[in-house]
Scaffold this motif. Sequence first.
Motif, PDB file in Angstrom:
ATOM      1  N   ALA A 196     -14.443  47.889   5.540  1.00  0.00           N
ATOM      2  CA  ALA A 196     -15.488  48.892   5.739  1.00  0.00           C
ATOM      3  C   ALA A 196     -14.919  50.288   5.941  1.00  0.00           C
ATOM      4  CB  ALA A 196     -16.348  48.507   6.941  1.00  0.00           C
ATOM      5  N   THR A 216     -15.552  42.420   4.459  1.00  0.00           N
ATOM      6  CA  THR A 216     -15.393  43.562   3.556  1.00  0.00           C
ATOM      7  C   THR A 216     -14.685  44.678   4.304  1.00  0.00           C
ATOM      8  OG1 THR A 216     -17.475  42.975   2.487  1.00  0.00           O
ATOM      9  CG2 THR A 216     -16.653  45.181   2.092  1.00  0.00           C
ATOM     10  N   GLY A 243     -14.517  48.717   0.672  1.00  0.00           N
ATOM     11  CA  GLY A 243     -15.422  47.902  -0.125  1.00  0.00           C
ATOM     12  C   GLY A 243     -14.764  46.647  -0.680  1.00  0.00           C
ATOM     13  N   GLU A 244     -13.459  46.512  -0.481  1.00  0.00           N
ATOM     14  CA  GLU A 244     -12.713  45.369  -0.997  1.00  0.00           C
ATOM     15  C   GLU A 244     -13.031  44.127  -0.163  1.00  0.00           C
ATOM     16  OE1 GLU A 244      -8.074  44.307  -2.042  1.00  0.00           O
ATOM     17  OE2 GLU A 244      -8.521  46.159  -0.982  1.00  0.00           O
TER      18      GLU A 244
END
Length: 185
Positions: free
Chosen positions: A12, A10, A49-50
């Motif tokens: 961050a 992810t 968050g991807e």
Amino acid sequence: MNRVTRTHGTLAAWNDDRGFGFIELPGSGERVFVHISAFPRGGARPAVGELVSFEIDAREAGKKRAVRVMRCGSGSPPRRMRQPAAAHRSSVLGSLVTLLLLIAVGWYGYQQFSGNHEPVATPRVNAAGAVAPATASPFSCDGRTRCSQMTSCAEAKFFLKQCPGTQMDGDGDGVPCESQWCPAE
């Protein structure tokens, strides 16, 4: 020596002004450096968050770097590859119309050339008003009604029996054109 391994994580942290950030590996919490050049060109900017999939390039100094990053999660193709909904609907409609036309042409061809239909004989009415059976004949009712319009006795007999409104049997004995075509009967 560089070692390359594919994994996921992810995003961050991301500094959009400087074009780099860090991807956090699941479970361990370890962070891997990622540069904007590792992402596919022409897509949306990276977002914190991807979920991403990437390869880890381990450098000589032991530093890890994410390369060949692919976006995960959305399941949809990149925006530039998506077909507009209206264009998709019109292509489906066009395909449906084409299919219906092909079915109609096929049905017509089947009906015309299947050989499963027989021609229907039209019943003939003679001078007495009775329906005469249809027979195979080289003659056909074409509006002639008098002996002077005939070319043979057989033709005159055909017209008397098969065609309405003839005026070829003056004495009503059933023999047409007695003075011209059928004298000795």
